[in-house]
Design an enzyme around this catalytic site. Structure first.
Site, PDB file in Angstrom:
ATOM      1  N   LYS A  68     -11.382  -6.670  -0.927  1.00 34.76           N
ATOM      2  CA  LYS A  68     -10.116  -7.194  -1.458  1.00 34.76           C
ATOM      3  C   LYS A  68      -9.700  -8.456  -0.696  1.00 34.76           C
ATOM      4  CE  LYS A  68      -8.913  -2.560  -3.004  1.00 34.76           C
ATOM      5  NZ  LYS A  68      -8.228  -1.290  -2.753  1.00 34.76           N
ATOM      6  N   GLN A 112      -4.149   1.401   1.431  1.00 31.40           N
ATOM      7  CA  GLN A 112      -5.430   1.985   1.032  1.00 31.40           C
ATOM      8  C   GLN A 112      -5.378   3.505   1.174  1.00 31.40           C
ATOM      9  OE1 GLN A 112      -8.117   0.103  -0.236  1.00 31.40           O
ATOM     10  NE2 GLN A 112      -8.890   2.134  -0.747  1.00 31.40           N
ATOM     11  N   ASP A 135      -0.593  -2.134  -6.680  1.00 34.09           N
ATOM     12  CA  ASP A 135      -1.463  -1.038  -7.139  1.00 34.09           C
ATOM     13  C   ASP A 135      -0.882  -0.354  -8.377  1.00 34.09           C
ATOM     14  OD1 ASP A 135      -3.821  -0.887  -5.693  1.00 34.09           O
ATOM     15  OD2 ASP A 135      -2.879   0.140  -3.992  1.00 34.09           O
TER      16      ASP A 135
END
Ligand code: NDP
Length: 333
Positions: A68, A112, A135
């Site tokens: 990412k 994460q 997200d």
């Protein structure tokens, strides 16, 4: 499996070879669009920024976060990796997230998953400012998706929509079967497809006669995490198959079945001892009209949509500010 001969077309029918929907190529198209948007923002003195919070030392999580961060660098986005120790408490992580919420140069915050056991993941995800929820996991983002309002949508299902749209697969009026009802893939996927006017059926582990349900689908989205479970004879000839499943396959017997028609891939599996497969038997390409491969299908789109969400968050957060007045793209949903 109904087809013992390893060919799946009906007698008298010619075997189809599916168009392969290449996720890497579609990602490059998205990146080309994003580069233009990012240049527009940079001209206004804005560099969209992503903060990635990686707790602990899980190699898989480290790899995801590195990809990412690398994607941000490739596109000219600002990024920051924050790596607190595995022993962090919920309160300490909440403080860290709140600090990121307050920083104006950070447009997107991703935490994460999975988080260590002692951390209350739900509280952490809910602490992320919804305006920075790249997200798309925050209840506010989910609520906006349900209501069909502009907002930040979970990356993997958003990526599937890009694959369908950019490949010219008609969605309106199509019968779509989504296998899997998780919060991060199946549910948002079904909502996006419904908003795009598909007739959506959601299947899960308690669904009866799954093969029969799948056989009615013009578009199949498999997101179960079950290696090669969807058999070629479940697929309606000519249907589009989107395989979200990403499974590490180590079972030699299953590999021999899945790659019976692909000796090169079987050979590679035997050399390495494992490979990544989707939820759909690879021979479904003999029946489907179009199909995503695994790897190289949906996977590349997930990071692309994270980048897209970061740019979108940068725009949406500033949409009402004076430096954006007169910028038509500022209000983009
Ligand atoms: P979850 O484990 O959270 O959900 C799996 C879903 O599949 C559940 O709804 C479950 O049903 C359903 N399911 C499981 N077994 C069956 C079965 N035998 N028949 C019908 N339905 C079944 O997984 P995720 O949604 O997080 O991920 C799904 C897959 O997608 C995984 O392989 C994952 O690695 C992959 N993935 C890939 C991404 C990418 O970037 N390519 C990103 C995210 C995920 P129930 O609810 O009844 O338990």
């Amino acid at each position: 499996m109904a087809c013992r001969s390893n060919t799946y077309h009906r007698a008298g029918e010619q075997a189809l070879t599916a168009r392969i929907l290449n996720g890497n190529e579609i990602r490059e198209l998205i990146y080309a669009d994003l580069r233009k948007e990012i240049a527009e923002l940079r001209a206004l003195g804005i560099q969209p920024g992503l903060a990635a919070v990686l707790v602990g030392n899980s190699p898989a999580s480290e790899m995801y976060v590195s990809s990412k961060v690398a994607a941000c660098a490739e596109l000219g986005l600002y990024s920051e990796k924050i790596a607190p120790p595995e022993t962090i408490t919920t309160d300490e992580l909440l403080t860290l997230v709140e600090r990121l919420n307050r920083r104006d140069e950070i447009d997107g915050i991703l935490v994460q998953l999975p988080l260590p056991k002692q951390v209350n993941s739900k509280r952490i995800l809910e602490a992320v400012d919804p305006a920075k929820d790249v997200d798309g996991f925050h209840p506010v983002s989910v609520g906006r998706l349900v209501a069909g309002q502009p907002g930040l949508v979970a990356c993997t299902p958003a990526g599937v929509m890009e694959i369908l749209r950019r490949s010219g697969i008609p969605i309106e009026g199509a019968n779509v079967v989504v296998m899997g009802r998780s919060d991060i893939v199946g549910k948002p996927m079904a909502l996006l497809l419904m908003h795009a006017h598909a007739t959506v059926t959601i299947c899960h582990s308690k669904t009866r006669d799954l093969p029969d349900v799948v056989r009615r689908a013009d578009i199949v989205v498999a997101a179960m995490g079950k290696a090669g479970m969807v058999q070629p004879d479940w697929i309606k000839p000519g249907a589009t198959v989107i395989d979200v499943g990403t499974n590490k396959l180590t079972d030699a017997g299953l590999a021999a079945t899945l790659f019976a028609n692909n000796p090169k891939r079987l050979e590679k599996f035997r050399e390495k001892g494992w490979t990544t497969v989707g939820d759909v038997h690879p021979d479904a390409t003999q029946v489907a009209g179009a199909m995503t491969p695994v790897p190289g299908g949906v996977g590349p789109l997930t990071i692309a949509m994270l980048m897209s969400n970061t740019v979108k968050a940068a725009r949406l957060r500033r949409a009402s500010r004076p430096e954006f007045s007169g910028q038509p793209s500022a209000a983009k949903g």
